[in-house]
Design a protein around this motif. Structure first.
Motif, PDB file in Angstrom:
ATOM      1  N   GLU A  29      21.765  -3.497 -13.233  1.00 19.65           N
ATOM      2  CA  GLU A  29      20.360  -3.168 -13.041  1.00 19.65           C
ATOM      3  C   GLU A  29      19.516  -3.564 -14.260  1.00 19.65           C
ATOM      4  O   GLU A  29      18.527  -4.292 -14.131  1.00 19.65           O
ATOM      5  CB  GLU A  29      20.206  -1.679 -12.721  1.00 19.65           C
ATOM      6  N   ASN A  30      19.900  -3.105 -15.440  1.00 22.42           N
ATOM      7  CA  ASN A  30      19.085  -3.358 -16.633  1.00 22.42           C
ATOM      8  C   ASN A  30      19.037  -4.828 -17.030  1.00 22.42           C
ATOM      9  O   ASN A  30      17.993  -5.329 -17.459  1.00 22.42           O
ATOM     10  CB  ASN A  30      19.615  -2.557 -17.822  1.00 22.42           C
ATOM     11  N   ASP A  31      20.176  -5.510 -16.922  1.00 17.88           N
ATOM     12  CA  ASP A  31      20.283  -6.862 -17.470  1.00 17.88           C
ATOM     13  C   ASP A  31      20.137  -7.972 -16.436  1.00 17.88           C
ATOM     14  O   ASP A  31      19.952  -9.135 -16.807  1.00 17.88           O
ATOM     15  CB  ASP A  31      21.632  -7.034 -18.184  1.00 17.88           C
ATOM     16  N   VAL A  32      20.250  -7.631 -15.154  1.00 17.58           N
ATOM     17  CA  VAL A  32      20.181  -8.677 -14.122  1.00 17.58           C
ATOM     18  C   VAL A  32      19.056  -8.390 -13.125  1.00 17.58           C
ATOM     19  O   VAL A  32      18.090  -9.150 -13.025  1.00 17.58           O
ATOM     20  CB  VAL A  32      21.532  -8.820 -13.376  1.00 17.58           C
ATOM     21  N   LEU A  33      19.162  -7.301 -12.383  1.00 16.08           N
ATOM     22  CA  LEU A  33      18.200  -7.022 -11.314  1.00 16.08           C
ATOM     23  C   LEU A  33      16.783  -6.823 -11.839  1.00 16.08           C
ATOM     24  O   LEU A  33      15.840  -7.462 -11.355  1.00 16.08           O
ATOM     25  CB  LEU A  33      18.652  -5.786 -10.535  1.00 16.08           C
ATOM     26  N   PHE A  34      16.623  -5.934 -12.801  1.00 17.58           N
ATOM     27  CA  PHE A  34      15.273  -5.592 -13.253  1.00 17.58           C
ATOM     28  C   PHE A  34      14.547  -6.777 -13.897  1.00 17.58           C
ATOM     29  O   PHE A  34      13.378  -7.035 -13.565  1.00 17.58           O
ATOM     30  CB  PHE A  34      15.317  -4.398 -14.200  1.00 17.58           C
ATOM     31  N   PRO A  35      15.165  -7.520 -14.838  1.00 19.60           N
ATOM     32  CA  PRO A  35      14.454  -8.678 -15.403  1.00 19.60           C
ATOM     33  C   PRO A  35      14.066  -9.702 -14.341  1.00 19.60           C
ATOM     34  O   PRO A  35      12.964 -10.268 -14.395  1.00 19.60           O
ATOM     35  CB  PRO A  35      15.466  -9.259 -16.395  1.00 19.60           C
ATOM     36  N   ARG A  36      14.946  -9.933 -13.363  1.00 18.37           N
ATOM     37  CA  ARG A  36      14.623 -10.905 -12.313  1.00 18.37           C
ATOM     38  C   ARG A  36      13.485 -10.397 -11.430  1.00 18.37           C
ATOM     39  O   ARG A  36      12.637 -11.176 -10.985  1.00 18.37           O
ATOM     40  CB  ARG A  36      15.862 -11.201 -11.472  1.00 18.37           C
TER      41      ARG A  36
ATOM     42  N   ALA B  19       0.815  -1.222   0.000  1.00 20.77           N
ATOM     43  CA  ALA B  19       0.000   0.000   0.000  1.00 20.77           C
ATOM     44  C   ALA B  19       0.847   1.270   0.000  1.00 20.77           C
ATOM     45  O   ALA B  19       0.411   2.298  -0.496  1.00 20.77           O
ATOM     46  CB  ALA B  19      -0.921  -0.013   1.218  1.00 20.77           C
ATOM     47  N   GLN B  20       2.075   1.199   0.549  1.00 22.42           N
ATOM     48  CA  GLN B  20       2.850   2.430   0.704  1.00 22.42           C
ATOM     49  C   GLN B  20       3.501   2.902  -0.585  1.00 22.42           C
ATOM     50  O   GLN B  20       4.025   4.003  -0.635  1.00 22.42           O
ATOM     51  CB  GLN B  20       3.928   2.261   1.790  1.00 22.42           C
ATOM     52  N   VAL B  21       3.512   2.086  -1.619  1.00 20.10           N
ATOM     53  CA  VAL B  21       4.140   2.503  -2.864  1.00 20.10           C
ATOM     54  C   VAL B  21       3.103   3.095  -3.803  1.00 20.10           C
ATOM     55  O   VAL B  21       1.909   2.849  -3.668  1.00 20.10           O
ATOM     56  CB  VAL B  21       4.883   1.335  -3.552  1.00 20.10           C
ATOM     57  N   CYS B  22       3.590   3.894  -4.759  1.00 16.68           N
ATOM     58  CA  CYS B  22       2.673   4.635  -5.634  1.00 16.68           C
ATOM     59  C   CYS B  22       2.590   4.013  -7.023  1.00 16.68           C
ATOM     60  O   CYS B  22       2.239   4.690  -7.977  1.00 16.68           O
ATOM     61  CB  CYS B  22       3.121   6.090  -5.732  1.00 16.68           C
ATOM     62  N   PHE B  23       2.915   2.726  -7.151  1.00 15.53           N
ATOM     63  CA  PHE B  23       2.813   2.071  -8.457  1.00 15.53           C
ATOM     64  C   PHE B  23       2.164   0.708  -8.284  1.00 15.53           C
ATOM     65  O   PHE B  23       2.253   0.078  -7.236  1.00 15.53           O
ATOM     66  CB  PHE B  23       4.180   1.944  -9.122  1.00 15.53           C
ATOM     67  N   ARG B  24       1.490   0.260  -9.332  1.00 14.81           N
ATOM     68  CA  ARG B  24       0.768  -1.015  -9.274  1.00 14.81           C
ATOM     69  C   ARG B  24       1.645  -2.196  -9.672  1.00 14.81           C
ATOM     70  O   ARG B  24       1.370  -3.330  -9.305  1.00 14.81           O
ATOM     71  CB  ARG B  24      -0.464  -0.958 -10.192  1.00 14.81           C
ATOM     72  N   SER B  25       2.669  -1.919 -10.432  1.00 15.52           N
ATOM     73  CA  SER B  25       3.562  -2.987 -10.883  1.00 15.52           C
ATOM     74  C   SER B  25       4.988  -2.470 -10.887  1.00 15.52           C
ATOM     75  O   SER B  25       5.240  -1.287 -11.149  1.00 15.52           O
ATOM     76  CB  SER B  25       3.183  -3.455 -12.297  1.00 15.52           C
ATOM     77  N   VAL B  26       5.923  -3.368 -10.625  1.00 14.97           N
ATOM     78  CA  VAL B  26       7.339  -2.993 -10.595  1.00 14.97           C
ATOM     79  C   VAL B  26       7.827  -2.544 -11.969  1.00 14.97           C
ATOM     80  O   VAL B  26       8.840  -1.850 -12.090  1.00 14.97           O
ATOM     81  CB  VAL B  26       8.177  -4.173 -10.049  1.00 14.97           C
ATOM     82  N   THR B  27       7.103  -2.921 -13.009  1.00 13.81           N
ATOM     83  CA  THR B  27       7.532  -2.557 -14.368  1.00 13.81           C
ATOM     84  C   THR B  27       7.508  -1.045 -14.592  1.00 13.81           C
ATOM     85  O   THR B  27       8.283  -0.536 -15.401  1.00 13.81           O
ATOM     86  CB  THR B  27       6.647  -3.232 -15.433  1.00 13.81           C
TER      87      THR B  27
ATOM     88  N   GLU C  79       7.833 -10.851  -9.731  1.00 12.54           N
ATOM     89  CA  GLU C  79       6.505 -10.284  -9.529  1.00 12.54           C
ATOM     90  C   GLU C  79       5.454 -11.082 -10.295  1.00 12.54           C
ATOM     91  O   GLU C  79       4.366 -11.365  -9.772  1.00 12.54           O
ATOM     92  CB  GLU C  79       6.479  -8.820  -9.974  1.00 12.54           C
ATOM     93  N   ALA C  80       5.778 -11.476 -11.522  1.00 15.08           N
ATOM     94  CA  ALA C  80       4.836 -12.260 -12.330  1.00 15.08           C
ATOM     95  C   ALA C  80       4.553 -13.606 -11.666  1.00 15.08           C
ATOM     96  O   ALA C  80       3.400 -14.070 -11.642  1.00 15.08           O
ATOM     97  CB  ALA C  80       5.399 -12.461 -13.731  1.00 15.08           C
ATOM     98  N   GLU C  81       5.584 -14.232 -11.116  1.00 15.74           N
ATOM     99  CA  GLU C  81       5.420 -15.524 -10.456  1.00 15.74           C
ATOM    100  C   GLU C  81       4.543 -15.390  -9.213  1.00 15.74           C
ATOM    101  O   GLU C  81       3.668 -16.237  -8.948  1.00 15.74           O
ATOM    102  CB  GLU C  81       6.761 -16.109 -10.085  1.00 15.74           C
ATOM    103  N   LEU C  82       4.770 -14.328  -8.444  1.00  9.10           N
ATOM    104  CA  LEU C  82       3.988 -14.124  -7.222  1.00  9.10           C
ATOM    105  C   LEU C  82       2.530 -13.843  -7.529  1.00  9.10           C
ATOM    106  O   LEU C  82       1.635 -14.323  -6.834  1.00  9.10           O
ATOM    107  CB  LEU C  82       4.596 -12.990  -6.402  1.00  9.10           C
ATOM    108  N   LYS C  83       2.280 -13.066  -8.568  1.00 11.53           N
ATOM    109  CA  LYS C  83       0.903 -12.765  -8.932  1.00 11.53           C
ATOM    110  C   LYS C  83       0.197 -14.009  -9.464  1.00 11.53           C
ATOM    111  O   LYS C  83      -0.997 -14.230  -9.193  1.00 11.53           O
ATOM    112  CB  LYS C  83       0.865 -11.651  -9.975  1.00 11.53           C
ATOM    113  N   ALA C  84       0.918 -14.835 -10.214  1.00 13.86           N
ATOM    114  CA  ALA C  84       0.329 -16.061 -10.766  1.00 13.86           C
ATOM    115  C   ALA C  84       0.000 -17.038  -9.638  1.00 13.86           C
ATOM    116  O   ALA C  84      -0.948 -17.833  -9.748  1.00 13.86           O
ATOM    117  CB  ALA C  84       1.293 -16.695 -11.754  1.00 13.86           C
ATOM    118  N   ARG C  85       0.751 -16.973  -8.556  1.00 16.75           N
ATOM    119  CA  ARG C  85       0.579 -17.891  -7.443  1.00 16.75           C
ATOM    120  C   ARG C  85      -0.632 -17.526  -6.582  1.00 16.75           C
ATOM    121  O   ARG C  85      -1.180 -18.370  -5.882  1.00 16.75           O
ATOM    122  CB  ARG C  85       1.836 -17.885  -6.599  1.00 16.75           C
ATOM    123  N   SER C  86      -1.033 -16.253  -6.627  1.00 18.86           N
ATOM    124  CA  SER C  86      -2.114 -15.806  -5.741  1.00 18.86           C
ATOM    125  C   SER C  86      -3.489 -16.192  -6.290  1.00 18.86           C
ATOM    126  O   SER C  86      -3.663 -16.421  -7.475  1.00 18.86           O
ATOM    127  CB  SER C  86      -2.050 -14.286  -5.571  1.00 18.86           C
TER     128      SER C  86
END
Length: 243
Positions: free
Chosen positions: A224-231, A158-166, A236-243
């Motif tokens: 960041e661009n090639d390792v952190l962000f894609p992972r 709730a404390q963040v101002c975006f709906r998706s990390v993308t 996030e996609a995996e967690l949303k699919a799991r819910s």
């Protein structure tokens, strides 16, 4: 390995990383360029042995960096590495480079007008990168770290101002492009950070520092661009699919 009998000019020319140490001890690389290290330390009432120790440490760190595999780190540990190494570099090096660039522009701008533009670009880069890393550390990185820790999280907190990390990732990538564009301008203005034959010691140290920062920025953006962000997006996609 620098010695106490070498001049400040000779030490900086042979060991560019020494400029960081001289800056820390307030040794003026231009005004004291032709003094021996021992003479400069005596003038400032510094311990020459202490300065030599720090010069040796700096040289060892420069030559002793080891490669690591970022894929073996958790997202939280990778973030810690980025902040400790690359964000620290932004905070430590860009102010130092901006100060040297301003000084060189004043002293040598009449002979090389492009140095004025170099100083302006470094100041612009500092402003952009400071804002960039603050957003990462205050918003994006805590969110990714929490996703990494809490495997049952399926929605943004709730404390963040975006709906998706993308969304913030897209903004961070745009800011990386802007920083890289500024560095490319600097490369063009400085002949790939190659100082002219008439350059003073501060000029030489500035270009050496810019060369080091350009290499650090490349690694920073890659992690960041090639390792952190894609992972992070995949998690996030995996967690949303799991819910």
């Amino acid at each position: 390995m620098p010695t106490s009998t070498q001049s400040i000019r000779e030490i900086v020319t042979r060991h560019p990383s020494s400029a960081k140490v001289f800056h820390r001890f307030d040794i003026d690389m231009c005004a004291q360029a032709d003094l021996s290290l021992e003479g400069a330390c005596r003038k400032l009432q510094l311990s020459v042995d202490q300065v030599l120790e720090k010069l040796a440490d700096s040289e060892a760190q420069e030559g002793g960096s080891t490669a690591f595999d970022p894929e073996t780190l958790s997202l939280a540990r990778l973030i810690q590495h980025i902040v400790r190494i690359h964000h620290h570099c932004v905070r430590q090096e860009l102010p130092r480079l901006a100060e040297m660039a301003s000084k060189v522009a004043v002293q040598r701008g009449d002979r090389a007008p492009e140095l004025v533009k170099v100083a302006e670009l470094i100041e612009k880069l500092r402003g952009e990168m400071y804002a960039h890393i603050e957003k990462e550390e205050q918003l994006l990185f805590p969110f990714i770290s929490q996703m990494d820790r809490e495997s049952i999280v399926a929605h943004p907190h709730a404390q963040v101002c975006f709906r998706s990390v993308t969304h913030p990732i897209s903004i961070m990538e745009q800011e990386h492009e802007s920083a890289e564009h500024i560095v490319m301008e600097l490369i063009g203005l400085t002949n790939h950070f190659e100082p002219p034959a008439w350059a003073c010691v501060t000029h030489i140290a500035l270009f050496a520092g810019l060369r080091e920062y350009e290499a650090d920025l490349r690694q920073h953006v890659h992690l960041e661009n090639d390792v952190l962000f894609p992972r992070a997006i995949q998690l996030e996609a995996e967690l949303k699919a799991r819910s």
